[in-house]
Scaffold this active site. Structure first.
Site, PDB file in Angstrom:
ATOM      1  N   HIS A   1      -4.269  -8.960   9.173  1.00  0.00           N
ATOM      2  CA  HIS A   1      -3.845  -8.615  10.701  1.00  0.00           C
ATOM      3  C   HIS A   1      -4.075 -10.045  11.426  1.00  0.00           C
ATOM      4  CE1 HIS A   1      -3.611  -5.566  14.044  1.00  0.00           C
ATOM      5  NE2 HIS A   1      -2.699  -6.280  14.214  1.00  0.00           N
TER       6      HIS A   1
ATOM      7  N   HIS B   1      -8.164  -6.538   7.902  1.00  0.00           N
ATOM      8  CA  HIS B   1      -8.295  -6.936   9.162  1.00  0.00           C
ATOM      9  C   HIS B   1      -7.957  -8.449   9.158  1.00  0.00           C
ATOM     10  CE1 HIS B   1     -10.240  -3.619  11.448  1.00  0.00           C
ATOM     11  NE2 HIS B   1     -11.282  -3.576  10.471  1.00  0.00           N
TER      12      HIS B   1
ATOM     13  N   HIS C   1     -11.085  -3.709   2.757  1.00  0.00           N
ATOM     14  CA  HIS C   1     -10.861  -3.405   4.095  1.00  0.00           C
ATOM     15  C   HIS C   1     -11.036  -4.279   5.223  1.00  0.00           C
ATOM     16  CE1 HIS C   1     -12.104  -0.435   7.670  1.00  0.00           C
ATOM     17  NE2 HIS C   1     -12.405  -1.550   7.997  1.00  0.00           N
ATOM     18  N   GLU C   2     -12.160  -5.343   5.141  1.00  0.00           N
ATOM     19  CA  GLU C   2     -12.398  -6.309   5.972  1.00  0.00           C
ATOM     20  C   GLU C   2     -11.243  -7.191   5.858  1.00  0.00           C
ATOM     21  OE1 GLU C   2     -13.973  -6.190   8.589  1.00  0.00           O
ATOM     22  OE2 GLU C   2     -15.224  -4.313   7.796  1.00  0.00           O
TER      23      GLU C   2
END
Length: 712
Positions: free
Chosen positions: A506, A503, A499-500
């Site tokens: 991105h 980020h 998940h992190e």
């Protein structure tokens, strides 16, 4: 989501200086003594944490603010007619010293704080708020921006330039630029009060979590924990001067990891109540008065700016646009979620009875007995799975491998980059064309001086205008193994890593000219989309086979166990969705309060709000209680926690598109990078998503992914 000092969405985005600019010679001397006052000479302009002292942050922040205000004054006083080139571009170029200091300070304040850092936070919070006001309430500066905005359609701007102008104009209006002088004075006062209270909440909550940790004086009460977990609890106690005892530190969520293992019910209940009441004990760590005051002041600010509520104010520039749209979306999820909760409660109660228990499930029982249901239903034991998830292998052969297969990235660990804490690791990120893309930091282990949860942010923001590449860090709060023990993590922790890093991707793929629009500088109901989308690859057959290896033997995870994990991934989804919806609804109810509402009693307000949701709050409490809901009172997610649900819809839609077009391929990865991950905030989110997905988002894939009836 990374902060930017001109983005008014976070409390850390702004400051006012009380000191005047120093003479040139004094500035040179300051730069020599304070490494934050000059650009870093390290690769990627990474912060020189080996040279930065705690005492450097405050003077660097103050000096940075003074410099930016001078830069803004020069723009505002420019006698030439306002243009994009002589107004908007220099605004983007301003504040370099402030940003450099603020990004480094934000990292240590969140992940490696101390009394000195916390004092700086408290001292600077009202300055941050006032600095933002000094910029966005500057009438001459707004007049220039407004003049450019009025003729925007005739300027021949690029898509990115047009969006930047739109964002600046909205920031000024949202900040109160259209208010009269008396209302601007009131707004400045509100901003100072809110900022100070947000900082006070964060610091009080950190202290509450530390003080609220469960101290156990009998090892037998820890039955069910592994030897490594008991050793870690003993070390945590020793670190606090409690030799001969055991300490279970609190994570920021309502439920705590040990609740899934502890077999002594009294200890489970004590741990749950320590978590649930950590900030509601009427002591120095009680946050209820703080949050009630924040909610009231936010409502007053919204009314001053012409909005019915804080939620209306916040959502105007989000993908959902209005609180009503967000509420309607969540309402669609409630029936299927409530039905799933009822099924799961019945299954867990049956497991309790089968184990000889004569009680009905309570929140502190859920994880232990739902694990028994999982074992019975799917024959899956978390202890059987953990040996296959050694953290270094998960990172390099899982997280990095998926990024390589989708986007062609490679990674090389460095040992020459100074870090703010010895556990932090750094890696060069190399693009598919062999060129450097950015720099990554990983800080995974829980510490008492680290905020709860997991997050990503930037130490250096990407911008073609500024000539900077992204420097990004991921932070988590995994339990560090005792010396000599393997670093094994749960599958939930594996998911957090993916998940992190979503980020991070991105941010790494940011390809913007202007820093305000770069990378993760997007709406909150869009920013979690790439991160949650990246979670899907943790269970991709090719990726899982590459990292899920027994640390003792090197043997791959047996296919039968892989199948169990995949089947079990749909287990307990009613609970997971229910605790998330409850927290999001709680957030929205607090921030739907009108300005005229009286100061709320936090306990009464929370109980009433939870009772109206149509969910099983008795068995499935909200993921965060109001009193320790860090996201909404300090971390910039006020009236925005629904975004996690909204972006789950987006990520499941996108994953469904991938699966319909060949799954894990470089071509699909490149398309996602080109159309989503590299776009930043250069276009509206609805059209951006529709261009990729081929239609507007829908909840079908989300329900299907969780095994709920009604999925496609």
């Amino acid at each position: 989501m990374k902060p930017h000092m001109l983005l008014a969405a976070t409390a850390l985005a702004s400051l006012l200086v009380t000191a005047s600019a120093s003479p040139a010679r004094q500035a040179v001397a300051l730069a020599r003594a304070n490494p934050l006052l000059a650009p870093s000479a390290l690769p990627f302009q990474a912060p020189p944490f080996d040279r930065i002292r705690d005492s450097d942050y405050q003077p660097a922040l103050d000096r940075g603010m003074a410099i930016q205000l001078a830069e803004m004054a020069k723009i505002a006083d420019n006698p030439a007619a306002p243009t994009f080139a002589n107004t908007i571009v220099p605004m983007e170029q301003s504040g370099r010293t402030l940003e450099r200091a603020q990004l480094a300070f934000s990292a240590v304040a969140g992940a490696n704080t101390n009394d000195t850092i916390q004092k700086v936070e408290a001292d600077e919070a009202p300055k941050f708020a006032a600095h933002s006001d000094a910029i966005f309430l500057n009438p001459k500066l707004f007049a220039r921006v407004n003049a450019i905005y009025a003729k925007r359609k005739s300027l021949g701007l690029t898509q990115e330039q047009a969006m930047l102008l739109e964002v600046y104009h909205q920031q000024f209006v949202h900040a109160g630029a259209n208010l009269n002088d008396a209302d601007k004075v009131r707004l400045r006062d509100l901003n100072k009060q809110i900022s100070s209270l947000e900082t006070k909440f964060q610091q009080t909550l950190l202290a509450a979590a530390k003080a609220g940790a469960l101290v156990v004086d009998d090892k037998a009460k820890l039955a069910g924990l592994s030897d490594a977990e008991i050793a870690a609890a003993a070390q945590a106690a020793k670190d606090r001067g409690l030799t001969g005892k055991w300490v279970l530190p609190l994570q920021n969520t309502t439920l705590q990891p040990a609740l899934g293992s502890l077999t002594d019910r009294a200890t489970r209940e004590a741990l749950f109540r320590a978590s649930w009441t950590r900030a509601t004990k009427g002591d120095a760590y009680d946050t209820r008065a703080i949050i009630s005051q924040i909610a009231m002041l936010r409502a007053q600010k919204a009314k001053l700016l012409g909005f019915p509520s804080w939620a209306d104010y916040v959502l105007e520039n989000q993908m959902a646009k209005t609180p009503q749209a967000a509420e309607a979306f969540m309402a669609k999820l409630v029936p299927a979620t409530a039905a799933a909760e009822r099924r799961e409660v019945a299954e867990v109660n049956a497991a309790i009875k089968a184990s000889g228990g004569d009680f009905d499930v309570r929140p502190w029982d859920w994880d232990l007995y739902s694990e028994k249901v999982r074992k019975a239903k799917y024959d899956l034991d978390e202890a059987e799975v953990k040996p296959y998830f050694e953290i270094d292998r998960v990172l390099k052969d899982g997280v990095f491998y998926a990024a390589n297969q989708l986007y062609g990235l490679t990674f090389k660990e460095r040992h020459d980059i100074p870090v703010y804490q010895p556990d932090v690791r750094t890696f060069d990120v190399i693009d598919a064309n062999g060129k450097p893309l950015g720099l990554m930091y990983f800080d995974y282990w829980k510490r008492d001086n680290k905020a709860g949860g997991a997050w990503m942010s930037n130490l250096v923001n990407q911008s073609y205008l500024l000539g900077t590449k992204p420097v990004i860090y991921n932070v988590a709060n995994f339990t560090k193994p005792a010396a000599g023990q393997p670093a094994l993590i749960s599958f939930d922790d594996v998911t957090t890593m993916f998940h992190e890093f979503g980020h991070a991707l991105h941010g790494l793929f940011a390809a913007q000219t202007y820093p305000t629009l770069s990378g993760t500088s997007v709406a909150r109901d869009f920013v979690e989309f790439p991160s949650q989308f990246n979670e899907h690859w943790a269970l991709d057959p090719k990726v899982l086979a590459h990292y899920a290896v027994d640390y003792r033997t090197g043997a791959p995870m047996p296919q039968a166990l892989v199948d169990k994990i995949k089947r079990a991934s749909k287990f307990n989804q009613g609970y997971a969705m229910g605790e998330l919806i409850a927290a999001a609804e709680l957030d929205m109810k607090w921030h739907a309060l009108p300005a005229g509402a009286p100061l709320q009693d936090a306990d009464t307000f929370e109980a009433d709000a939870l009772a109206r949701m149509g969910l099983d709050i008795t068995h499935v409490p909200p993921r965060y209680r109001s009193s320790y809901f860090l996201h909404i009172w300090s971390n910039g997610y006020s009236a925005g926690y629904y975004a996690y649900l909204w972006t789950q819809m987006l990520d499941d839609d996108a994953y469904a598109w991938f699966m319909a077009h060949g799954g894990l391929t470089r071509a699909n990865g490149q398309r996602f990078r080109d159309m989503i991950l590299s776009k930043g905030h250069t276009m509206d989110y609805g059209p951006m998503f529709k261009a990729f997905y081929g239609k507007d988002p829908d909840i079908g894939p989300l329900l299907e992914d969780r095994g709920f009836p009604g999925g496609q």
